[in-house]
Scaffold this motif. Structure first.
Motif, PDB file in Angstrom:
ATOM      1  N   SER A  12      -4.854  14.573  11.071  1.00  0.00           N
ATOM      2  CA  SER A  12      -4.375  13.860   9.762  1.00  0.00           C
ATOM      3  C   SER A  12      -4.839  14.857   8.389  1.00  0.00           C
ATOM      4  O   SER A  12      -5.574  15.544   8.488  1.00  0.00           O
ATOM      5  CB  SER A  12      -5.001  12.616   9.543  1.00  0.00           C
ATOM      6  N   ALA A  13      -3.998  14.743   7.344  1.00  0.00           N
ATOM      7  CA  ALA A  13      -4.307  15.455   6.062  1.00  0.00           C
ATOM      8  C   ALA A  13      -3.740  14.525   4.997  1.00  0.00           C
ATOM      9  O   ALA A  13      -2.948  13.760   5.070  1.00  0.00           O
ATOM     10  CB  ALA A  13      -3.679  16.803   6.079  1.00  0.00           C
ATOM     11  N   GLY A  14      -4.582  14.703   3.898  1.00  0.00           N
ATOM     12  CA  GLY A  14      -3.973  13.808   2.739  1.00  0.00           C
ATOM     13  C   GLY A  14      -4.471  14.160   1.257  1.00  0.00           C
ATOM     14  O   GLY A  14      -5.315  15.131   1.148  1.00  0.00           O
ATOM     15  N   TYR A  15      -3.839  13.724   0.529  1.00  0.00           N
ATOM     16  CA  TYR A  15      -4.217  13.824  -1.009  1.00  0.00           C
ATOM     17  C   TYR A  15      -4.209  12.738  -1.746  1.00  0.00           C
ATOM     18  O   TYR A  15      -3.642  11.943  -1.637  1.00  0.00           O
ATOM     19  CB  TYR A  15      -2.641  14.665  -1.738  1.00  0.00           C
ATOM     20  N   PHE A  16      -5.470  12.810  -2.576  1.00  0.00           N
ATOM     21  CA  PHE A  16      -5.835  11.427  -3.280  1.00  0.00           C
ATOM     22  C   PHE A  16      -6.357  11.778  -4.682  1.00  0.00           C
ATOM     23  O   PHE A  16      -6.664  12.825  -4.929  1.00  0.00           O
ATOM     24  CB  PHE A  16      -7.163  11.198  -2.465  1.00  0.00           C
ATOM     25  N   LEU A  17      -5.742  10.956  -5.527  1.00  0.00           N
ATOM     26  CA  LEU A  17      -5.915  11.131  -7.033  1.00  0.00           C
ATOM     27  C   LEU A  17      -6.423   9.659  -7.509  1.00  0.00           C
ATOM     28  O   LEU A  17      -5.622   8.799  -7.298  1.00  0.00           O
ATOM     29  CB  LEU A  17      -4.555  11.682  -7.522  1.00  0.00           C
ATOM     30  N   ASN A  18      -7.267   9.794  -8.556  1.00  0.00           N
ATOM     31  CA  ASN A  18      -7.690   8.603  -9.394  1.00  0.00           C
ATOM     32  C   ASN A  18      -7.459   8.742 -10.559  1.00  0.00           C
ATOM     33  O   ASN A  18      -7.562  10.087 -11.234  1.00  0.00           O
ATOM     34  CB  ASN A  18      -9.061   8.246  -9.058  1.00  0.00           C
ATOM     35  N   SER A  19      -6.974   7.855 -11.418  1.00  0.00           N
ATOM     36  CA  SER A  19      -6.924   8.009 -12.909  1.00  0.00           C
ATOM     37  C   SER A  19      -8.455   8.188 -13.372  1.00  0.00           C
ATOM     38  O   SER A  19      -9.351   7.804 -12.791  1.00  0.00           O
ATOM     39  CB  SER A  19      -6.275   6.971 -13.595  1.00  0.00           C
ATOM     40  N   PRO A  20      -8.524   8.723 -14.724  1.00  0.00           N
ATOM     41  CA  PRO A  20      -9.860   9.129 -15.379  1.00  0.00           C
ATOM     42  C   PRO A  20     -10.861   7.625 -15.261  1.00  0.00           C
ATOM     43  O   PRO A  20     -11.883   7.739 -15.165  1.00  0.00           O
ATOM     44  CB  PRO A  20      -9.513   9.584 -16.638  1.00  0.00           C
ATOM     45  N   THR A  21     -10.172   6.586 -15.557  1.00  0.00           N
ATOM     46  CA  THR A  21     -10.657   5.431 -15.437  1.00  0.00           C
ATOM     47  C   THR A  21     -10.990   4.480 -14.226  1.00  0.00           C
ATOM     48  O   THR A  21     -11.440   3.434 -14.096  1.00  0.00           O
ATOM     49  CB  THR A  21     -10.415   4.303 -16.569  1.00  0.00           C
ATOM     50  N   ASN A  22     -10.362   5.261 -13.226  1.00  0.00           N
ATOM     51  CA  ASN A  22     -10.452   4.622 -11.709  1.00  0.00           C
ATOM     52  C   ASN A  22      -9.589   3.308 -11.751  1.00  0.00           C
ATOM     53  O   ASN A  22      -9.782   2.284 -11.081  1.00  0.00           O
ATOM     54  CB  ASN A  22     -11.786   4.195 -11.430  1.00  0.00           C
TER      55      ASN A  22
ATOM     56  N   PHE B 110      -6.127   3.466 -11.805  1.00  0.00           N
ATOM     57  CA  PHE B 110      -4.939   3.615 -10.711  1.00  0.00           C
ATOM     58  C   PHE B 110      -5.351   4.618  -9.846  1.00  0.00           C
ATOM     59  O   PHE B 110      -6.277   5.455  -9.979  1.00  0.00           O
ATOM     60  CB  PHE B 110      -3.728   4.355 -11.501  1.00  0.00           C
ATOM     61  N   GLU B 111      -4.741   4.589  -8.613  1.00  0.00           N
ATOM     62  CA  GLU B 111      -5.248   5.410  -7.456  1.00  0.00           C
ATOM     63  C   GLU B 111      -3.892   5.673  -6.562  1.00  0.00           C
ATOM     64  O   GLU B 111      -3.069   4.847  -6.564  1.00  0.00           O
ATOM     65  CB  GLU B 111      -5.954   4.476  -6.511  1.00  0.00           C
ATOM     66  N   LEU B 112      -3.768   7.150  -6.358  1.00  0.00           N
ATOM     67  CA  LEU B 112      -2.711   7.300  -5.457  1.00  0.00           C
ATOM     68  C   LEU B 112      -3.172   8.014  -4.369  1.00  0.00           C
ATOM     69  O   LEU B 112      -4.282   8.928  -4.295  1.00  0.00           O
ATOM     70  CB  LEU B 112      -1.847   8.396  -6.298  1.00  0.00           C
ATOM     71  N   SER B 113      -2.564   7.875  -3.076  1.00  0.00           N
ATOM     72  CA  SER B 113      -2.951   8.596  -1.809  1.00  0.00           C
ATOM     73  C   SER B 113      -1.541   8.825  -1.001  1.00  0.00           C
ATOM     74  O   SER B 113      -0.692   8.222  -1.190  1.00  0.00           O
ATOM     75  CB  SER B 113      -3.799   7.682  -0.780  1.00  0.00           C
TER      76      SER B 113
ATOM     77  N   VAL C 225       0.171   3.559  -4.069  1.00  0.00           N
ATOM     78  CA  VAL C 225       0.060   3.551  -5.511  1.00  0.00           C
ATOM     79  C   VAL C 225      -0.544   2.163  -5.540  1.00  0.00           C
ATOM     80  O   VAL C 225       0.168   1.229  -5.246  1.00  0.00           O
ATOM     81  CB  VAL C 225       1.222   3.920  -6.170  1.00  0.00           C
ATOM     82  N   SER C 226      -2.000   2.237  -6.116  1.00  0.00           N
ATOM     83  CA  SER C 226      -2.524   0.817  -6.632  1.00  0.00           C
ATOM     84  C   SER C 226      -3.035   0.883  -7.869  1.00  0.00           C
ATOM     85  O   SER C 226      -3.430   1.924  -8.455  1.00  0.00           O
ATOM     86  CB  SER C 226      -3.509   0.567  -5.486  1.00  0.00           C
ATOM     87  N   LYS C 227      -3.178  -0.491  -8.378  1.00  0.00           N
ATOM     88  CA  LYS C 227      -3.656  -0.659  -9.732  1.00  0.00           C
ATOM     89  C   LYS C 227      -4.809  -1.783  -9.423  1.00  0.00           C
ATOM     90  O   LYS C 227      -4.625  -2.604  -9.207  1.00  0.00           O
ATOM     91  CB  LYS C 227      -2.762  -1.293 -10.826  1.00  0.00           C
TER      92      LYS C 227
ATOM     93  N   GLY D 208      -7.625  -4.940 -14.376  1.00  0.00           N
ATOM     94  CA  GLY D 208      -6.545  -5.352 -15.385  1.00  0.00           C
ATOM     95  C   GLY D 208      -5.928  -6.694 -14.910  1.00  0.00           C
ATOM     96  O   GLY D 208      -5.955  -7.533 -14.181  1.00  0.00           O
ATOM     97  N   GLU D 209      -4.967  -7.057 -15.841  1.00  0.00           N
ATOM     98  CA  GLU D 209      -4.122  -8.076 -15.919  1.00  0.00           C
ATOM     99  C   GLU D 209      -3.324  -8.313 -14.626  1.00  0.00           C
ATOM    100  O   GLU D 209      -3.005  -9.434 -14.144  1.00  0.00           O
ATOM    101  CB  GLU D 209      -3.545  -8.591 -17.284  1.00  0.00           C
ATOM    102  N   LEU D 210      -2.794  -7.183 -14.537  1.00  0.00           N
ATOM    103  CA  LEU D 210      -1.767  -6.911 -13.351  1.00  0.00           C
ATOM    104  C   LEU D 210      -2.374  -6.040 -12.478  1.00  0.00           C
ATOM    105  O   LEU D 210      -2.885  -4.888 -12.606  1.00  0.00           O
ATOM    106  CB  LEU D 210      -0.426  -6.497 -13.779  1.00  0.00           C
ATOM    107  N   THR D 211      -2.648  -6.699 -11.004  1.00  0.00           N
ATOM    108  CA  THR D 211      -3.263  -5.560  -9.864  1.00  0.00           C
ATOM    109  C   THR D 211      -2.210  -5.731  -8.772  1.00  0.00           C
ATOM    110  O   THR D 211      -1.450  -6.748  -8.720  1.00  0.00           O
ATOM    111  CB  THR D 211      -4.775  -6.116  -9.654  1.00  0.00           C
ATOM    112  N   GLY D 212      -2.394  -4.667  -7.958  1.00  0.00           N
ATOM    113  CA  GLY D 212      -1.676  -4.895  -6.629  1.00  0.00           C
ATOM    114  C   GLY D 212      -1.471  -3.424  -6.427  1.00  0.00           C
ATOM    115  O   GLY D 212      -1.927  -2.567  -6.730  1.00  0.00           O
ATOM    116  N   TRP D 213      -0.552  -3.261  -5.406  1.00  0.00           N
ATOM    117  CA  TRP D 213       0.007  -1.658  -4.832  1.00  0.00           C
ATOM    118  C   TRP D 213       1.350  -1.986  -4.110  1.00  0.00           C
ATOM    119  O   TRP D 213       1.859  -3.121  -3.915  1.00  0.00           O
ATOM    120  CB  TRP D 213      -1.087  -1.650  -3.792  1.00  0.00           C
TER     121      TRP D 213
END
Length: 791
Positions: A564-574, A576-579, A623-625, A628-633
């Motif tokens: 397996s291989a993957g790319y992971f990215l978090n927003s500076p404030t954590n 948002f998250e992308l994988s 992609v997940s949030k 905040g008031e709206l959360t989910g993925w």
């Protein structure tokens, strides 16, 4: 006169208008928030203003009831209701979204941030979030919730488990407080067996699997139950359309010893008929209970003991009765009884040792009641697993080392037919099986630099199949023996404790992370796992009575390799998250069945099986949030799972002519969306949307007429697909509707499962008059559940 009346009206308006003013600041830094929106709703009229450079605002509004909402990008909104009868001043402090606790899934866990952890395909599930997700008939369901994650699917609404990254259901190691769960569902797959009020954490390993886990080829679902509170009494529970539940935790010796007891029972099976006409003939009851004792011996030693008992009774006319039994009704019963004792010892602040002893027993039964006499013919199976293991952990500043050893004993009763007083049925017993699995492991997770981290593990497992047993020898066909009832040339008898067959090998595990930036990383992973215990069945989803089988002289252990291989990215404030992950799995020695195979009471099941290989590959994007008031993925998965069985030139030893064919759970495309809208402390709304390609099934090539009856003729296996699956669910959660801070807190959940009434196909049956599509939940299913907590 008119002039005086106008003056009177103006004076009344002036008297009934007041000033609302205030200051809006950051709750942590106390800095004023500039251009924060102040919105007021009064009698369906919306008005508002903005804060100035000092965070101040002023607005004149009529007296009466106003809904006030204050918003600023990156902050949690403030909501209140004002009954304005005088000039009013507000001091509002908005918490930053970045400072909130995460409310949804995180992609990995450990002593480092998720982007920097050198593991792929690892998810920690937030239990509070699962309880807010829409649930069928109001029952919180862990397995159904897991299907909203990338790479996790099932074969249908009532599937008896999940398929993870191309693995079969029995290739998932499911643990509850270290004890294995062999059947994770109630009511033939409608609900999970895990007590929701007692669960603390869920860790799903579908990529890099730590070396301490073994015995399965695809994934690990590790569920931890809550330790009871040592200082405070708590009472919680709830009522839904399906089940009632109650959990009690109480200190026995304050600060030292505490007990948690949790139970759930379902006796409302008559309500299933309201959910679906296909469930009219079902009679179903289940109950489960768990008790957990936690003893804090001193600052360095703790002892934990857990017991779990689950029982099911299920009656349906959809599945028929035992062969050669003229039954008026057939019942399916199952029982799980698990126990565990764990001792944790901290040698010092860096070194600890954990030793666990456990036992797990699973007993499924089929009970057929004969129509002529009041007698039950019983087909009984059992699986007993006993295990002892010990781990040593050494934690350094940039390194974590683990060493471990464990031994597992299996005892299986593959099938026993108990005729009772029946004159037409003979009692019969299949030879029992015994086996021993031994393993040692070592793992090192180390951060080599600010950018590079490695998790390297090595496990060695050794499996011994033990007597008493009779092992057949079959006539050779080329380079290997083909187990077939017509090819038997000899048999060898092994006494009790004698080794009839043994397997073993190394199982390397490797994860590597390279940080591209402070908030992004690239990862690589490799896993090899061996599975010595498996389910053999010829059904799409294993029934509770599906047969478990150990590896032996003719059935080799499954060996799975995953890259397996993957790319992971978090927003500076954590927030948002992308994988994005890709994987390739290759599995040797998978088992499929010969046409017409029957495994019940079969003393030599190898004659009904065909070994082969499997390949699975896929892409998972999520992609997940998380705050905040709206959360989910939202996530999308493209995946394929293909099998090949080609044991030689004989067509009886091949499936689909030896070509690659789709697995039962091969569903190339899936899209999942889960959203939670938090409207303050007391209200939230949740939506789930799921879409996936229809699963494969075997359609007949035509029909054959025999004695004036038409019978379907089958050739290729899994060459057709069912219609695509999609579903939308909705939930409205109301927390503490009294709005008062009391010791007793109530919670209502209103759910609509399958909101737009999609009639998703579960199975397609072929009759002489044509195909018939079975849908389990074909209409919207509303439900109302009540939960409470008392402290």
């Amino acid at each position: 006169m008119s002039f005086a009346f106008i003056l009177f009206i103006k004076s009344v308006v002036a008297q009934t208008s007041y000033t609302l003013s205030g200051t809006v600041r950051d709750s942590a830094s106390q800095q004023p928030l500039v251009r924060a929106a102040v919105v007021l709703d009064y009698e369906k009229i919306t008005t508002g203003t903005y804060t100035d450079g000092q965070g101040n605002f002023t607005i004149t509004i009529p007296s009466g009831r106003h809904v006030v909402v204050i918003r600023q990008l990156g902050y949690v909104p403030y909501r209140t209701v004002l009954f304005l009868r005088q000039n009013t001043t507000l001091a509002v402090r908005l918490p930053s979204v970045a400072s909130q606790l995460e409310e949804v899934i995180v992609t990995s866990k450990g002593y480092d941030r998720n982007v920097r952890q050198p593991l792929l395909g690892v998810s920690q599930i937030n239990i509070a979030m699962l309880k807010r997700m829409p649930a069928a008939l109001g029952e919180v369901d862990i397995l159904r919730s897991l299907q909203m994650m990338p790479g996790v699917t099932s074969v249908g609404e009532a599937a008896n488990g999940v398929n993870i990254r191309g693995g079969t259901m029995d290739q998932n190691l499911i643990l509850m407080d270290d004890t294995p769960i062999f059947n994770p569902t109630h009511m033939f797959g409608l609900f999970s067996v895990f007590p929701p009020d007692a669960v603390a954490n869920l860790d799903l390993y579908k990529g890099n699997v730590p070396a301490r886990y073994g015995g399965r080829a695809a994934s690990v679902l590790d569920i931890s139950l809550r330790n009871p509170d040592l200082n405070q009494f708590r009472l919680s529970g709830g009522v839904s359309l399906v089940a009632n539940r109650l959990t009690v935790e109480t200190p026995l010796i304050k600060g030292k010893l505490a007990l948690l007891v949790s139970g759930r029972g379902a006796f409302n099976d008559f309500l299933l008929r309201l959910a679906s006409s296909r469930l009219n003939d079902i009679r179903a009851k289940f109950g489960e209970g768990t008790a957990k004792l936690f003893w804090r011996v001193n600052d360095r030693n703790t002892v934990t003991a857990m017991a779990y008992l689950s029982e099911d009774l299920f009656q349906t006319n959809l599945l028929g009765s035992l062969a050669n039994v003229n039954a008026v009704r057939t019942q399916y019963a199952q029982q799980t009884a698990n126990g565990m004792v764990r001792w944790f010892h901290a040698v010092n602040d860096r070194v600890n040792v954990q030793t666990t002893a456990l036992v797990a027993q699973y007993i499924p039964k089929i009970l057929s009641v004969e129509d002529s006499i009041n007698n039950k013919v019983t087909l009984k199976q059992s699986l007993l697993q006993r295990q002892v293991k010990s781990n040593l952990n050494y934690q350094l500043d940039n390194q974590k080392i683990e060493l471990g050893i464990n031994g597992t004993h299996y005892r299986l009763n593959p099938g026993e037919l108990i005729a009772g007083t029946s004159p037409a049925v003979n009692s019969q017993k299949t030879p029992p099986e015994q086996a021993l699995e031994l393993a040692i492991h070592a793992e090192d997770e180390i951060r080599l630099s600010s950018r590079l981290a490695v998790s390297a593990g090595l496990r060695y497992s050794h499996f011994l199949n033990l007597g008493p047993s009779i092992v057949r020898q079959y006539r050779s066909n080329g380079s290997e023996n083909i187990p077939d009832a017509t090819n038997v040339v000899d048999s060898v008898r092994y006494g009790a404790g004698q080794i009839s067959q043994q397997y073993g090998g190394l199982e390397p595990r490797l994860g590597l992370r390279y940080a591209l930036t402070d908030n992004s990383s690239f990862k690589l992973g490799y896993n090899l796992m061996r599975q010595y215990l498996q389910v053999i069945t010829n059904t799409t989803t294993p029934l509770p009575t599906a047969r478990w089988k150990t590896a032996d002289a003719h059935i080799q252990p499954q060996v799975s390799q995953l890259w397996s291989a993957g790319y992971f990215l978090n927003s500076p404030t954590n927030v948002f998250e992308l994988s994005a992950e890709v994987y390739w799995r290759s599995t040797q020695h998978i088992l499929d069945y010969k046409p017409g195979a029957d495994f019940l009471l079969q003393p030599y099941p190898e004659t009904q099986l065909l070994p082969g290989r499997s390949k699975a590959y896929g892409l998972e994007i999520m992609v997940s949030k998380k705050k905040g008031e709206l959360t989910g993925w939202v996530n999308y998965t493209y995946s394929r799972t293909l099998n090949q069985v080609n044991q030689g030139a004989d067509s009886q030893q091949q499936i689909n002519g030896g070509d690659w064919y789709r697995a039962n759970y091969d569903r190339p495309h899936s899209l999942n969306l889960s959203l939670n809208i938090n409207q303050g402390k007391h209200h939230s709304f949740s939506f789930n949307f799921a879409y996936s390609t229809g699963r494969p099934y075997t359609a007949p090539e035509g029909y054959v007429r025999y004695r004036n009856q038409l019978y379907p003729f089958y050739n290729e296996r899994n060459q057709a697909r069912q219609p695509d699956y999609h579903r939308l669910d909705f939930a409205w959660n109301i927390d503490n509707p009294s709005l008062k801070n009391r010791r007793w807190q109530g919670h209502w959940t209103f759910t609509v499962y399958n909101l737009y009434g999609r009639a998703n196909t579960y199975s397609i049956y072929y009759r002489p008059e044509g195909p018939y599509r079975l849908a389990i939940f074909a209409t919207p299913i509303p439900s109302l559940a009540y939960s409470f907590e008392f402290k």
